[in-house]
Design a protein around this motif. Structure first.
Motif, PDB file in Angstrom:
ATOM      1  N   SER A  70       0.835  -1.209   0.000  1.00 46.12           N
ATOM      2  CA  SER A  70       0.000   0.000   0.000  1.00 46.12           C
ATOM      3  C   SER A  70       0.865   1.252   0.000  1.00 46.12           C
ATOM      4  O   SER A  70       0.530   2.252  -0.638  1.00 46.12           O
ATOM      5  N   ILE A  84      -4.921   2.470   2.611  1.00 48.68           N
ATOM      6  CA  ILE A  84      -4.673   2.505   4.055  1.00 48.68           C
ATOM      7  C   ILE A  84      -3.344   1.795   4.346  1.00 48.68           C
ATOM      8  O   ILE A  84      -3.158   0.647   3.976  1.00 48.68           O
ATOM      9  N   THR A 137      -4.852  -4.288   4.445  1.00 50.46           N
ATOM     10  CA  THR A 137      -5.530  -4.014   3.181  1.00 50.46           C
ATOM     11  C   THR A 137      -6.428  -5.197   2.881  1.00 50.46           C
ATOM     12  O   THR A 137      -6.052  -6.121   2.199  1.00 50.46           O
ATOM     13  N   ASP A 150      -4.353  -2.946  -5.725  1.00 46.50           N
ATOM     14  CA  ASP A 150      -3.626  -3.245  -4.488  1.00 46.50           C
ATOM     15  C   ASP A 150      -4.403  -4.347  -3.785  1.00 46.50           C
ATOM     16  O   ASP A 150      -5.620  -4.291  -3.673  1.00 46.50           O
TER      17      ASP A 150
END
Ligand code: GDP
Ligand code: ZN
Length: 449
Positions: free
Chosen positions: A228, A241, A249, A268
């Motif tokens: 991330s 985040i 995540t 992601d």
């Protein structure tokens, strides 16, 4: 086409200027009712003056630019009023034109008139919309090529070649005693050559998916490796985040960035590892899917420590596919990078928090995206599913013709298939376009274009 149409040509909202455009046989007369100036309007001259409401009140002061048919974008008389870029002023100016006799333009109607007046062919009209919609440099360049007539010329050449065969066949059918049949081998060779050109357009269409839709890239790696953080670096802002707790995540985040002119859709993912947590397992399932659907994997592992089982597993799993490997957290040490058995030339070592690492990852993505696969945007290319479908139908007809030739059937039996191929290809440029085809093409335009 006897009606004069008007629309706002610039985006709605505030700006430095707003341009209201009027096209049609009455454009000059209608403009004269709403525009007052000391000098008269002249072809291709910008004239300063007052824009008036029909009751004589001044709406704004600005420029009127008259362009006389046929040397205009639509092929009709055109008058543009350049006013201050206020939505209210633009709306009032437009309303004055409507009261003076113009009617509101439909989406794409200016371009449709340009097509009907022979100013551009249908493939160029579609290129206009593509250029406006382009998200990337490559997309805009590709649209520019078709706007300049690259596809029109390629398709026109194919149609002309088939047309020449049909003419020879027609001559020998009408005057069998005087005109000999064209040689079968020559017909077969021409049909095969044209089919080859169309096949190339189809291949480019498949490869052009990269330019049109962007490349799907999945960021994968064990939890907490820095996936991330790297995504945020690539996006240039805090989007995903980032957390110190492994497995944060949980869902899949999709973002778009432009790398070297190619739109990249970055997914992601939650860390790939065996997990007992139900929510985390759902995230991992999506990660597997993202990996399956991605053209490129960006594998992130913690490189500051010796590789653990999770890291080894993900490196093993992505070994056979296009990937970039980042040994992350190099600021904390380079244990894994030094001892690795990863032989990728693309293995990088660095920190997701460092600008130079992010730049290196970007460069690797750009190289992977454009590595020989992207078609040259300057070449003729199919730009819509509509055009690709027309080529597919044209090739189907040519396949029939080739089968007829191979079977040794009478030569004149290929004529209907060649006629069908010519018609299918004619849909691309609009040489053989029905009203329904035109409606479909121009429906995707905005009003004012
Ligand atoms: P993800 O689970 O793979 O998405 O990992 P995150 O991006 O959420 O990062 C996990 C933790 O590692 C966070 O505390 C990050 O700040 C930290 N981190 C990520 N990259 C680096 C790096 O290159 N160096 C250091 N020292 N910490 C990093
Ligand atoms: Zn994450």
């Amino acid at each position: 086409m006897n009606e004069t149409i008007a629309a706002l040509a610039t985006p709605p909202g505030r700006g430095a200027i707003a341009i209201v455009r009027c096209s049609g046989p009455e454009a000059r007369a209608i403009a004269a009712r709403v525009f007052r100036s000391r000098e008269p309007l002249r072809d291709r001259a910008a004239v300063y003056g007052e824009i008036l409401d029909l009751d004589g009140a001044v709406i704004d002061r600005g420029l009127a630019l008259a362009m006389d048919a046929p040397r205009t974008a639509t092929g009709e008389d055109v008058v543009e009023l350049h006013v201050h870029g206020s939505p209210v002023v633009a709306r009032e100016t437009l309303r004055a034109l409507f009261r003076a006799g113009a009617r509101p333009a439909q989406p794409g109607e200016f371009t449709r008139r340009a097509f009907l007046n022979g100013k551009l062919d249908l493939s160029a009209a579609e290129a206009v919309a593509d250029m406006i919609d382009a998200e990337t440099r490559a997309g805009a360049r590709a649209a520019a090529a078709n706007l300049a007539g690259a596809l029109r010329d390629a398709v026109g050449g194919a149609r002309a070649g088939l047309g020449a065969i049909l003419e020879e066949l027609a001559g020998s059918i009408d005057y069998p005693d005087e005109v000999p049949e064209p040689p079968r081998s020559g017909v077969a060779a021409t049909v095969a050559a044209i089919d080859g050109q169309l096949a190339e357009l189809e291949r480019d269409w498949e490869r052009g998916r990269l330019v049109r839709e962007g490349m799907a890239l999945a960021i994968v790696g064990p939890p907490n490796a820095g996936k991330s953080s790297l995504l945020n670096g690539l996006l240039g802002e805090e989007r995903a985040i980032v957390s110190e707790i492994a497995g944060t995540t949980r869902d899949v985040i999709e973002e778009r960035v432009v790398v070297d002119g190619v739109a990249v859709r970055i997914v992601d993912t939650a860390g790939l590892r065996a997990s007992d947590d139900r929510l985390e397992r759902i995230g991992i399932g999506r990660a597997e899917q993202a990996l399956a659907g991605a053209a490129l994997a960006l594998v992130v592992v913690d490189g500051s420590r010796p590789l653990d089982d999770d890291a080894r597993a993900i490196l093993e799993r992505t070994r056979a596919r296009p990937r970039i490997v980042l040994f992350n957290k190099a600021d904390l040490g380079r244990a894994a990078f030094e001892t690795r058995d990863v032989r990728d030339a693309d293995a990088l070592s660095g920190s997701a928090h460092a600008a130079e690492t992010v730049a290196a990852v970007r460069a690797a993505i750009g190289a992977a995206a454009l590595g020989g696969e992207a078609p040259d945007p300057g070449r003729p290319h199919l730009a819509s599913a509509r055009q690709a479908a027309a080529v597919a139908r044209g090739r189907d007809a040519l396949a029939q013709a080739r089968a007829t030739l191979d079977r040794g059937d009478p030569l004149d039996l290929v004529a209907p298939d060649l006629v069908a191929a010519v018609a299918a290809l004619g849909e691309i440029t609009g040489a053989a376009a029905t009203e329904a085809i035109l409606d479909g093409v121009f429906a995707r335009f905005c009003i004012g274009k």
